[in-house]
Design an enzyme around this catalytic site. Structure first.
Site, PDB file in Angstrom:
ATOM      1  N   ASN A  56      -6.573  -3.684   5.282  1.00 26.67           N
ATOM      2  CA  ASN A  56      -7.106  -3.917   6.627  1.00 26.67           C
ATOM      3  C   ASN A  56      -8.506  -3.331   6.783  1.00 26.67           C
ATOM      4  O   ASN A  56      -9.332  -3.861   7.533  1.00 26.67           O
ATOM      5  CB  ASN A  56      -6.167  -3.336   7.683  1.00 26.67           C
ATOM      6  CG  ASN A  56      -4.944  -4.207   7.900  1.00 26.67           C
ATOM      7  OD1 ASN A  56      -4.973  -5.405   7.662  1.00 26.67           O
ATOM      8  ND2 ASN A  56      -3.860  -3.604   8.339  1.00 26.67           N
ATOM      9  N   GLU A 116       0.838  -1.189   0.000  1.00 29.52           N
ATOM     10  CA  GLU A 116       0.000   0.000   0.000  1.00 29.52           C
ATOM     11  C   GLU A 116       0.878   1.245   0.000  1.00 29.52           C
ATOM     12  O   GLU A 116       1.789   1.371   0.834  1.00 29.52           O
ATOM     13  CB  GLU A 116      -0.910   0.012   1.225  1.00 29.52           C
ATOM     14  CG  GLU A 116      -1.948  -1.095   1.190  1.00 29.52           C
ATOM     15  CD  GLU A 116      -2.770  -1.176   2.464  1.00 29.52           C
ATOM     16  OE1 GLU A 116      -4.004  -1.352   2.366  1.00 29.52           O
ATOM     17  OE2 GLU A 116      -2.191  -1.089   3.567  1.00 29.52           O
TER      18      GLU A 116
END
Length: 509
Positions: A192, A154
């Site tokens: 997440n 990310e």
């Protein structure tokens, strides 16, 4: 400003830092290793030497490549030796004060055009950069463990981050063989964040006593194709790690119901039943292996299966179900009305068995529902209501197990197990895109690579049908009154317009 990244440093040489250093050196970058703990950086390099030797012995890389990669890894003893780096990636303890202090110290050492990247998994990049003199050069660069195998990272833009910094990190990710996915600085970033639906919905179902942990995990593994069930996954990651993350994301989003934690995991955490490493979680373990793993439900022995009356929401579903019942040797009633003694087999979406029996106008005591969202060749989920007789429950179970496919019977639930989990996963993914946190492609690729889902959630939603998923959520919301099930605008609008869930918003000028 343009960023050419050839020499980088990794500060913090634990498992994550070592993994980042390995793939960077394999990609041709010179990598400096620094750790404040005595001997840690040298131990990291020695570990990487063993890893590279193993890869060469197995034929994964050539011996020459292993030696060249090791030659690009250099241990340094002080931060001052990082002065000429183009990029510094910190992978130290996940504490805001520690990361802020480190970046402040690095700013006194590195060049003005050096990028400072954080491997944070949960802290705000904006907060990490807050005290920096040049916050525009700070970005998140969040890898997943094990770094060489998890081919996704990310790239997170803080509020002050220069977009060219993120561009440079994405190019570097590609150079290192990883997919860089771009995220705004929001709680949980992309992966997440997206994973909240899978985990928290499983806990909600467990709280409602719909099924056992083993049955929930089995339905989602066999019926939907997830690599691991959510409760197995909790045991692997450990509740002392995952429960605080659930609470943190819930609070960072100001108690958004979709992220609601569960008292079940809080109690388990208090008891020390955190998962595999403790020997007990949702399952029991010895030496890391499950003790007495949960078994599929035993198929009941019945003398005979009654005639079956099929109720479905559309002709295609009814035809599918009638064909399956006949293939299993069942006798299907063709009339509009149910005869005395027949099994009422219903295939609803988003409803519980109680509501389905009422809507189809059949006897609840003879009603059993089946989930048509799952792959019926791999698994079948049956659902009973509080009035369903044990004879009808057992007859349905025995019928659908005749060809050896696994059958799980669950208690009454809006949307079975698979329907509500998949609808929540897709809905949350749409919300992430709607909020501008990430693009459709980055959400789908990030979730597929980072969480191991069979498909990216938005592409998966298209394969099921946006209208069907919208119906599941609308009904669950109506029946429970729980705001966690309210459909987001991304799903609602595309379902209403007949558009793909991958259809992007028009650009605003």
């Amino acid at each position: 400003m343009a960023h050419e990244l050839n020499q980088m440093a990794v500060v913090g040489t634990g498992i994550m830092g070592s993994g980042i250093a390995q793939i960077a050196a394999q990609a041709g970058l010179s990598v400096l290793l620094f750790d404040a703990r005595d001997g840690a950086a040298r131990a990291s390099r020695e570990g990487l030497e063993r890893t590279l030797d193993t890869l060469a012995r197995k034929g994964k890389i050539s011996q020459a490549d292993a030696e060249a990669t090791l030659g690009r890894l250099q241990v340094v003893e002080a931060l001052s030796e990082l002065a000429d780096c183009d990029l510094v990636v910190e992978a130290i303890v996940e504490r805001l004060d520690a990361k802020q202090a480190l970046l402040g110290e690095l700013e006194t050492v590195v060049r003005a055009d050096c990028i400072l990247a954080s491997n944070t998994s949960s802290l705000s990049v904006t907060s990490i950069a807050r005290s920096c003199k040049h916050p525009e050069r700070v970005a998140g660069f969040h890898f997943f463990n094990p770094v060489p195998l998890m081919k996704v990272v990310e790239v997170i833009d803080g509020l002050a981050t220069d977009p060219q910094v993120g561009d440079a990190l994405q190019e570097l990710a590609q150079r290192m063989g990883h997919r860089g996915i771009r995220a705004k600085d929001t709680p949980g970033f992309i992966i997440n964040h997206a994973g909240r639906a899978y985990s928290t919905e499983a806990l909600q179902m467990l709280k409602e006593n719909i099924a056992t942990p083993g049955d929930i995990d089995r339905i989602l593994r066999e019926g939907l194709g997830f690599r691991m069930g959510p409760l197995e996954l909790f045991d692997l990651t450990a509740l002392d790690v995952s429960h605080p993350v659930i609470e943190s994301i819930f609070n960072q989003f100001y108690q958004e119901p979709r992220y609601r934690p569960s008292c079940l995991t809080r109690n388990m955490l208090e008891a020390g039943h955190v998962g595999r490493k403790a020997g007990r979680g949702f399952y029991r373990y010895e030496n890391g292996q499950v003790i007495d793993p949960p078994q599929p439900q035993a198929v009941p022995v019945v003398n005979a299966v009654p005639r079956v009356w099929v109720g479905a929401e559309n002709g295609e579903d009814r035809e599918l179900l009638v064909g399956l019942v006949k293939a299993l040797g069942g006798e299907v009633e063709s009339g509009a009305n149910v005869s005395q003694g027949a099994l009422c087999l219903l295939a609803p979406y988003g409803l519980d068995a109680t509501t389905a029996a009422i809507r189809f106008g059949v006897d609840p005591a003879r009603t059993v529902c089946i989930d048509l969202l799952v792959d019926l060749a791999r698994h079948r989920t049956l659902m009973v209501n509080p009035a369903t007789s044990s004879e009808m429950r057992d007859a349905a179970h025995a019928l659908f197990a005749r060809d050896g496919v696994g059958v799980t019977v669950i208690n009454d639930s809006v949307g079975f197990v698979a329907q509500r989990v998949l609808a929540m996963v897709v809905n949350l993914a749409g919300d992430i895109v709607q909020q501008g946190i990430a693009s459709v492609d980055d959400v789908d690729e990030g979730v597929r690579r980072g969480l191991g889902y069979p498909q990216g959630p938005l592409a998966w939603g298209d394969s099921v049908g946006p209208a069907k998923l919208l119906s599941i959520l609308n009904r669950a919301y109506e029946l429970t009154g729980d705001a966690r099930y309210r459909p987001g605008p991304w799903l609602r609008r595309r379902a209403a317009l007949g558009l793909s869930l991958c259809h992007a918003e028009p650009r605003l000028s």
